[in-house]
Design a protein around this motif. Structure first.
Motif, PDB file in Angstrom:
ATOM      1  N   LEU A 221      -6.074  -4.353 -14.819  1.00  0.00           N
ATOM      2  CA  LEU A 221      -6.038  -3.784 -13.465  1.00  0.00           C
ATOM      3  C   LEU A 221      -7.442  -3.593 -12.911  1.00  0.00           C
ATOM      4  CD1 LEU A 221      -3.217  -1.074 -13.786  1.00  0.00           C
ATOM      5  CD2 LEU A 221      -3.073  -3.331 -12.711  1.00  0.00           C
ATOM      6  N   TRP A 222      -8.373  -3.130 -13.752  1.00  0.00           N
ATOM      7  CA  TRP A 222      -9.749  -2.918 -13.293  1.00  0.00           C
ATOM      8  C   TRP A 222     -10.399  -4.253 -12.930  1.00  0.00           C
ATOM      9  CZ3 TRP A 222     -12.388   1.244 -16.944  1.00  0.00           C
ATOM     10  CH2 TRP A 222     -11.796   2.489 -16.682  1.00  0.00           C
ATOM     11  N   GLU A 223     -10.181  -5.255 -13.767  1.00  0.00           N
ATOM     12  CA  GLU A 223     -10.760  -6.573 -13.493  1.00  0.00           C
ATOM     13  C   GLU A 223     -10.180  -7.143 -12.185  1.00  0.00           C
ATOM     14  OE1 GLU A 223     -11.707  -8.218 -18.013  1.00  0.00           O
ATOM     15  OE2 GLU A 223      -9.704  -8.508 -17.138  1.00  0.00           O
ATOM     16  N   LYS A 224      -8.901  -6.918 -11.955  1.00  0.00           N
ATOM     17  CA  LYS A 224      -8.267  -7.392 -10.726  1.00  0.00           C
ATOM     18  C   LYS A 224      -8.853  -6.687  -9.503  1.00  0.00           C
ATOM     19  CE  LYS A 224      -3.694  -7.757  -8.534  1.00  0.00           C
ATOM     20  NZ  LYS A 224      -2.243  -7.447  -8.685  1.00  0.00           N
ATOM     21  N   ASP A 225      -8.995  -5.344  -9.593  1.00  0.00           N
ATOM     22  CA  ASP A 225      -9.586  -4.576  -8.480  1.00  0.00           C
ATOM     23  C   ASP A 225     -11.026  -5.000  -8.233  1.00  0.00           C
ATOM     24  OD1 ASP A 225      -7.272  -3.208  -8.115  1.00  0.00           O
ATOM     25  OD2 ASP A 225      -7.950  -1.322  -9.009  1.00  0.00           O
TER      26      ASP A 225
ATOM     27  N   GLY B  19      -1.899  -1.694 -25.890  1.00  0.00           N
ATOM     28  CA  GLY B  19      -1.277  -2.219 -24.674  1.00  0.00           C
ATOM     29  C   GLY B  19      -1.770  -1.492 -23.436  1.00  0.00           C
ATOM     30  N   HIS B  20      -1.909  -0.170 -23.541  1.00  0.00           N
ATOM     31  CA  HIS B  20      -2.396   0.628 -22.409  1.00  0.00           C
ATOM     32  C   HIS B  20      -3.810   0.211 -22.026  1.00  0.00           C
ATOM     33  CE1 HIS B  20      -3.626   4.084 -19.970  1.00  0.00           C
ATOM     34  NE2 HIS B  20      -4.663   4.204 -20.780  1.00  0.00           N
ATOM     35  N   MET B  21      -4.703   0.111 -23.010  1.00  0.00           N
ATOM     36  CA  MET B  21      -6.098  -0.246 -22.713  1.00  0.00           C
ATOM     37  C   MET B  21      -6.178  -1.658 -22.133  1.00  0.00           C
ATOM     38  SD  MET B  21      -8.657   1.287 -25.583  1.00  0.00           S
ATOM     39  CE  MET B  21      -8.638   2.987 -26.119  1.00  0.00           C
ATOM     40  N   GLY B  22      -5.387  -2.566 -22.723  1.00  0.00           N
ATOM     41  CA  GLY B  22      -5.405  -3.934 -22.222  1.00  0.00           C
ATOM     42  C   GLY B  22      -4.910  -4.019 -20.782  1.00  0.00           C
ATOM     43  N   HIS B  23      -3.872  -3.271 -20.465  1.00  0.00           N
ATOM     44  CA  HIS B  23      -3.318  -3.266 -19.108  1.00  0.00           C
ATOM     45  C   HIS B  23      -4.295  -2.632 -18.124  1.00  0.00           C
ATOM     46  CE1 HIS B  23      -0.453  -3.479 -15.939  1.00  0.00           C
ATOM     47  NE2 HIS B  23      -0.152  -2.179 -15.926  1.00  0.00           N
TER      48      HIS B  23
ATOM     49  N   ALA C 235     -17.047  -3.350 -18.757  1.00  0.00           N
ATOM     50  CA  ALA C 235     -17.704  -3.789 -19.995  1.00  0.00           C
ATOM     51  C   ALA C 235     -17.471  -2.781 -21.125  1.00  0.00           C
ATOM     52  CB  ALA C 235     -19.201  -3.981 -19.754  1.00  0.00           C
ATOM     53  N   VAL C 236     -17.552  -1.498 -20.797  1.00  0.00           N
ATOM     54  CA  VAL C 236     -17.362  -0.448 -21.806  1.00  0.00           C
ATOM     55  C   VAL C 236     -15.912  -0.442 -22.295  1.00  0.00           C
ATOM     56  CG1 VAL C 236     -17.374   2.034 -22.229  1.00  0.00           C
ATOM     57  CG2 VAL C 236     -19.234   0.997 -20.918  1.00  0.00           C
ATOM     58  N   LEU C 237     -14.960  -0.564 -21.363  1.00  0.00           N
ATOM     59  CA  LEU C 237     -13.552  -0.582 -21.754  1.00  0.00           C
ATOM     60  C   LEU C 237     -13.241  -1.814 -22.596  1.00  0.00           C
ATOM     61  CD1 LEU C 237     -10.778   0.709 -21.635  1.00  0.00           C
ATOM     62  CD2 LEU C 237     -10.369  -0.480 -19.462  1.00  0.00           C
ATOM     63  N   SER C 238     -13.846  -2.940 -22.248  1.00  0.00           N
ATOM     64  CA  SER C 238     -13.648  -4.157 -23.027  1.00  0.00           C
ATOM     65  C   SER C 238     -14.133  -3.959 -24.462  1.00  0.00           C
ATOM     66  CB  SER C 238     -14.397  -5.327 -22.367  1.00  0.00           C
ATOM     67  OG  SER C 238     -14.248  -6.505 -23.149  1.00  0.00           O
ATOM     68  N   GLU C 239     -15.265  -3.261 -24.621  1.00  0.00           N
ATOM     69  CA  GLU C 239     -15.788  -2.991 -25.966  1.00  0.00           C
ATOM     70  C   GLU C 239     -14.849  -2.053 -26.726  1.00  0.00           C
ATOM     71  OE1 GLU C 239     -19.714  -0.939 -28.000  1.00  0.00           O
ATOM     72  OE2 GLU C 239     -19.996  -2.135 -26.175  1.00  0.00           O
ATOM     73  N   ALA C 240     -14.232  -1.119 -26.013  1.00  0.00           N
ATOM     74  CA  ALA C 240     -13.289  -0.206 -26.660  1.00  0.00           C
ATOM     75  C   ALA C 240     -12.125  -0.980 -27.277  1.00  0.00           C
ATOM     76  CB  ALA C 240     -12.766   0.812 -25.648  1.00  0.00           C
ATOM     77  N   THR C 241     -11.626  -1.987 -26.567  1.00  0.00           N
ATOM     78  CA  THR C 241     -10.498  -2.768 -27.083  1.00  0.00           C
ATOM     79  C   THR C 241     -10.878  -3.538 -28.349  1.00  0.00           C
ATOM     80  OG1 THR C 241     -10.983  -4.726 -25.717  1.00  0.00           O
ATOM     81  CG2 THR C 241      -9.563  -3.022 -24.753  1.00  0.00           C
TER      82      THR C 241
ATOM     83  N   TRP D  53       0.829  -1.213   0.000  1.00  0.00           N
ATOM     84  CA  TRP D  53       0.000   0.000   0.000  1.00  0.00           C
ATOM     85  C   TRP D  53       0.865   1.265   0.000  1.00  0.00           C
ATOM     86  CZ3 TRP D  53      -4.417  -1.755  -1.272  1.00  0.00           C
ATOM     87  CH2 TRP D  53      -4.864  -3.007  -0.793  1.00  0.00           C
ATOM     88  N   ASP D  54       2.161   1.097   0.399  1.00  0.00           N
ATOM     89  CA  ASP D  54       3.062   2.244   0.427  1.00  0.00           C
ATOM     90  C   ASP D  54       3.787   2.482  -0.895  1.00  0.00           C
ATOM     91  OD1 ASP D  54       2.535   2.718   3.138  1.00  0.00           O
ATOM     92  OD2 ASP D  54       3.988   1.168   3.713  1.00  0.00           O
ATOM     93  N   LEU D  55       3.697   1.517  -1.817  1.00  0.00           N
ATOM     94  CA  LEU D  55       4.363   1.658  -3.108  1.00  0.00           C
ATOM     95  C   LEU D  55       3.647   2.708  -3.970  1.00  0.00           C
ATOM     96  CD1 LEU D  55       4.936  -2.120  -3.951  1.00  0.00           C
ATOM     97  CD2 LEU D  55       6.657  -0.462  -3.201  1.00  0.00           C
ATOM     98  N   PRO D  56       4.405   3.490  -4.743  1.00  0.00           N
ATOM     99  CA  PRO D  56       3.765   4.491  -5.606  1.00  0.00           C
ATOM    100  C   PRO D  56       2.863   3.810  -6.621  1.00  0.00           C
ATOM    101  CG  PRO D  56       6.093   4.199  -6.199  1.00  0.00           C
ATOM    102  CD  PRO D  56       5.871   3.455  -4.915  1.00  0.00           C
ATOM    103  N   LYS D  57       1.717   4.432  -6.853  1.00  0.00           N
ATOM    104  CA  LYS D  57       0.764   3.855  -7.803  1.00  0.00           C
ATOM    105  C   LYS D  57       1.252   4.044  -9.237  1.00  0.00           C
ATOM    106  CE  LYS D  57      -3.487   4.161  -5.104  1.00  0.00           C
ATOM    107  NZ  LYS D  57      -4.885   4.667  -5.078  1.00  0.00           N
ATOM    108  N   GLU D  58       0.955   3.060 -10.057  1.00  0.00           N
ATOM    109  CA  GLU D  58       1.338   3.119 -11.468  1.00  0.00           C
ATOM    110  C   GLU D  58       0.523   4.209 -12.165  1.00  0.00           C
ATOM    111  OE1 GLU D  58       1.681   0.035 -15.271  1.00  0.00           O
ATOM    112  OE2 GLU D  58       0.833  -0.633 -13.342  1.00  0.00           O
ATOM    113  N   ASP D  59       1.198   5.006 -12.995  1.00  0.00           N
ATOM    114  CA  ASP D  59       0.513   6.079 -13.735  1.00  0.00           C
ATOM    115  C   ASP D  59      -0.267   5.462 -14.890  1.00  0.00           C
ATOM    116  OD1 ASP D  59      -0.372   8.374 -14.915  1.00  0.00           O
ATOM    117  OD2 ASP D  59       1.580   8.995 -15.679  1.00  0.00           O
ATOM    118  N   MET D  60      -1.594   5.487 -14.784  1.00  0.00           N
ATOM    119  CA  MET D  60      -2.448   4.915 -15.823  1.00  0.00           C
ATOM    120  C   MET D  60      -3.281   5.993 -16.525  1.00  0.00           C
ATOM    121  SD  MET D  60      -1.591   1.851 -16.059  1.00  0.00           S
ATOM    122  CE  MET D  60      -2.839   1.420 -17.256  1.00  0.00           C
ATOM    123  N   SER D  61      -2.782   7.233 -16.520  1.00  0.00           N
ATOM    124  CA  SER D  61      -3.489   8.286 -17.259  1.00  0.00           C
ATOM    125  C   SER D  61      -3.363   8.022 -18.759  1.00  0.00           C
ATOM    126  CB  SER D  61      -2.894   9.653 -16.909  1.00  0.00           C
ATOM    127  OG  SER D  61      -1.502   9.684 -17.175  1.00  0.00           O
TER     128      SER D  61
END
Length: 428
Positions: free
Chosen positions: A356-360, A348-352, A306-312, A5-13
């Motif tokens: 992450l969203w599916e994992k959360d 690659g960005h959208m897939g990653h 679901a929406v992001l999956s359709e985008a891919t 929880w102390d590790l810096p979050k990955e930049d997913m912008s």
């Protein structure tokens, strides 16, 4: 001991590749004149243009037209110069046109005026010849319109997206004027010139289509302007703007197929391949930004996935040319090959992000993910800014034309030639 929880979050912008792809446009060329065709208004109107103001107008016409020709034929064309020189030439050629229109019986030329222009849009450009002064006026306006589009493209490449948006809006205005006002008047005057005998840009429906296209391009630049700003953009707004671009580009293609199919076949096929690419890309980006807006609301995680999956899905390469979704294989299309790296990066960005969203969701939110986006949850309609800078052709006052002293001593051959010139002038 440091916990996860102390590790810096990955930049997913959103990545820079999304900005570059969203702002990708076709680079049109400007029309050109035939360097072997010498045009001199001063010589042609030598006898009937003796009045001092008329003579000065004809000399100015020659001078400004020569400057425009030089700008168009330069090894490295400066679109800003083309626009500036077209604007300088237009008032003078328009004055000549108006003068002949109001004094047709006086417009007896010492030398024929023959204009030869080459399209800036066609795949296999050739020189089109006409004695109609209206042809030269129209091509001058086209130089301004396509010059503005060229300035916009250069601004886009330099990352000056706000300026590019304004320039595309100006180009859209020029072509809207051509389609709605200028070209219909030319047709209404009884011109006998078929559209196949003119550069494709001179056709009413092509001009209308290009006006739609440049409005979409202006909106692409507006989206890029938002995306390059620091901080998190308004994802919901960007999603609607991208969907609006998608709709405008589709409108452009449908319009050209239905109204200007013959002209469409004369335009570079790779250009329409890029449009097909952008139609799918803008749909994917709309879904992507819509998904991010849903995720940020912290209430519909399953729907966002679901929406992001359709985008891919829309970013995938089409399995066949008839596939309903997906995009052309840009890696196999030489003019579009440069987009491959950015496209793979965005995929690659959208897939990653999806992973992450599916994992959360599987470990924190536990929301059900619909197999497809429900109809009532989809964006119904895009937002179209319809950025158009109105264009108008300033009124011109005619200059005095007068009959030469020996006008009444014409031979039968002279009269026959003059009759033919009048018929040609009727095209104007």
């Amino acid at each position: 001991m440091t916990s996860q929880w102390d590790l810096p979050k990955e930049d997913m912008s959103h990545p820079d590749s999304a900005i570059r792809l969203a702002s990708a446009v076709h680079r049109f060329h400007c029309p050109k004149t035939n360097p072997d065709r010498k045009v001199s208004f001063a010589k042609s109107f030598n006898s009937c243009g003796k009045h001092e103001k008329t003579r000065k107008t004809m000399l100015k016409c020659d001078d400004t037209r020569k400057r425009l020709e030089e700008a168009l034929s330069a090894t490295s064309v400066s679109h800003e110069r083309v626009v500036a020189d077209a604007r300088k030439y237009l008032p003078f050629i328009h004055t000549v046109l108006v003068s002949c229109k109001f004094q047709p019986e006086m417009a007896r030329l010492d030398e024929r005026l023959v204009f030869e222009w080459q399209s800036g849009v066609e795949t296999k450009p050739k020189f089109y010849k006409s004695e109609a002064i209206m042809m030269d006026v129209t091509m001058c306006i086209l130089c301004e319109g396509l010059g503005k589009a060229g300035v916009a493209t250069e601004a886009s490449v330099a990352g000056e997206f706000a300026a590019a948006s304004r320039e595309y809006a100006a180009a859209a205005g020029v072509f809207q004027f051509l389609a709605d006002d200028h070209l219909p008047k030319w047709v209404a005057r009884g011109t006998r010139v078929a559209e196949d005998d003119l550069p494709v840009e001179c056709c009413v429906d092509t001009a209308k289509g290009l006006s739609i296209l440049f409005q979409a391009n202006a909106q692409q630049m507006a989206v890029a302007t938002v995306l390059i700003k620091a901080g998190t953009p308004n994802y919901s707004l960007v999603a609607k703007l991208c969907l609006g671009i998608h709709e405008q580009l589709e409108e452009f293609v449908v319009y050209m197929r239905e109204k200007a199919f013959t002209q469409m076949t004369r335009i570079d096929k790779d250009f329409f391949t890029l449009i097909t690419f952008q139609v799918s890309l803008q749909k994917a980006l709309s879904l992507y930004f819509y998904a991010r807006s849903l995720w940020e609301q912290q209430s519909e995680y399953g729907l966002a996935i679901a929406v992001l999956s359709e985008a891919t899905v829309h970013l995938r390469t089409k399995e066949s040319p008839t596939s309903p979704t997906g995009m052309p294989d840009v890696a196999k299309i030489p003019p579009l090959k440069a987009l491959t790296k950015d496209l793979n990066d965005l995929r690659g960005h959208m897939g990653h992000l999806l992973h992450l969203w599916e994992k959360d969701n599987s470990s924190i939110y536990f929301e059900s993910v619909p197999r497809s986006v429900p109809a009532d949850k989809k964006l119904e309609k895009g937002l179209c800014m319809n950025k158009v800078e109105k264009y108008h052709l300033a009124d011109a006052d005619p200059v005095l034309l007068s009959l030469p002293e020996d006008a009444l001593k014409r031979s039968d051959s002279d009269l026959a030639r003059e009759l033919q010139e009048r018929l040609n002038a009727g095209e104007d």
